[in-house]
Design a protein around this motif. Structure first.
Motif, PDB file in Angstrom:
ATOM      1  N   TRP A  69      40.941  18.910  36.006  1.00 17.82           N
ATOM      2  CA  TRP A  69      40.366  17.978  36.783  1.00 17.82           C
ATOM      3  C   TRP A  69      39.775  16.881  36.103  1.00 17.82           C
ATOM      4  O   TRP A  69      39.457  16.826  34.964  1.00 17.82           O
ATOM      5  CB  TRP A  69      39.153  18.792  37.579  1.00 17.82           C
ATOM      6  CG  TRP A  69      37.891  19.269  36.738  1.00 17.82           C
ATOM      7  CD1 TRP A  69      37.881  20.525  35.912  1.00 17.82           C
ATOM      8  CD2 TRP A  69      36.790  18.618  36.177  1.00 17.82           C
ATOM      9  NE1 TRP A  69      36.821  20.674  35.338  1.00 17.82           N
ATOM     10  CE2 TRP A  69      36.033  19.398  35.324  1.00 17.82           C
ATOM     11  CE3 TRP A  69      35.967  17.173  36.651  1.00 17.82           C
ATOM     12  CZ2 TRP A  69      34.651  19.307  34.722  1.00 17.82           C
ATOM     13  CZ3 TRP A  69      34.811  17.178  35.992  1.00 17.82           C
ATOM     14  CH2 TRP A  69      34.301  17.940  35.286  1.00 17.82           C
ATOM     15  N   ASP A  73      37.439  12.017  40.517  1.00 19.05           N
ATOM     16  CA  ASP A  73      38.605  11.999  41.216  1.00 19.05           C
ATOM     17  C   ASP A  73      38.088  12.575  43.067  1.00 19.05           C
ATOM     18  O   ASP A  73      38.342  11.831  43.890  1.00 19.05           O
ATOM     19  CB  ASP A  73      39.658  12.896  40.996  1.00 19.05           C
ATOM     20  CG  ASP A  73      40.711  12.242  40.225  1.00 19.05           C
ATOM     21  OD1 ASP A  73      40.267  10.977  40.115  1.00 19.05           O
ATOM     22  OD2 ASP A  73      41.892  12.822  39.857  1.00 19.05           O
ATOM     23  N   THR A  74      37.093  13.375  42.922  1.00 14.32           N
ATOM     24  CA  THR A  74      36.584  13.752  44.279  1.00 14.32           C
ATOM     25  C   THR A  74      35.019  13.136  44.344  1.00 14.32           C
ATOM     26  O   THR A  74      34.962  12.845  45.595  1.00 14.32           O
ATOM     27  CB  THR A  74      36.617  15.280  44.207  1.00 14.32           C
ATOM     28  OG1 THR A  74      35.610  15.689  43.306  1.00 14.32           O
ATOM     29  CG2 THR A  74      37.933  15.952  44.463  1.00 14.32           C
ATOM     30  N   SER A  75      34.491  13.037  43.262  1.00 11.92           N
ATOM     31  CA  SER A  75      32.987  12.501  43.533  1.00 11.92           C
ATOM     32  C   SER A  75      32.856  11.003  43.374  1.00 11.92           C
ATOM     33  O   SER A  75      31.981  10.436  43.795  1.00 11.92           O
ATOM     34  CB  SER A  75      32.207  13.206  42.348  1.00 11.92           C
ATOM     35  OG  SER A  75      32.475  12.663  41.118  1.00 11.92           O
TER      36      SER A  75
END
Length: 136
Positions: A69, A73-75
């Motif tokens: 991860w 990238d997501t947050s």
């Protein structure tokens, strides 16, 4: 499958120096580059370290999800890499970053501010007296 069975593009001269845990991982400490604030600890295998060194973004190995991860990238809470160093035993990586937003998955700036066990050693003069030890 452990992370050690994953192929890596890490330079052989760097890989040869690393002292990994039995599951092929190194603890990676993320520190704010300009203030010295310790932000979090993650885990890297050789490929995660390679990606961190070559992309300018911290990449970690998730032990629970068994996948790579990239922080943010997501947050959106990105860690821009400023420098990467090995400790004297080559078994821990220090990544100095420019942290955008929270580093902790809880939304806190750092993973180390919610449960302070000792704020200042007794004496508090910085003379190295250390914390008090309870009678045994």
């Amino acid at each position: 499958m452990t992370s050690t069975s994953r192929p890596s593009r890490l330079a052989p001269e760097i890989a040869a120096r690393l002292r990994r845990s039995p599951d092929g991982l190194l603890p990676a400490i993320a520190q704010q580059y300009d203030t010295g604030e310790v932000l979090m600890l993650g885990w890297m295998d050789d490929e995660a370290l390679h990606r961190t060194l070559t992309t300018g973004r911290c990449t970690y190995w998730s032990r629970s999800r068994r996948e790579y991860w990239v922080k943010g990238d997501t947050s959106g809470h990105v860690q821009w890499v400023k420098s990467v160093a090995l400790d004297c035993d080559a078994d821990t990586v220090l990544v100095k970053v420019d942290q955008v937003g929270a580093a902790c998955h809880t939304g806190a700036r750092t993973c180390f501010d919610a449960d302070v066990l000792l704020k200042e050693a007794p004496g508090g003069d910085g003379a190295g007296s250390g914390p008090a030890v309870a009678d045994q």
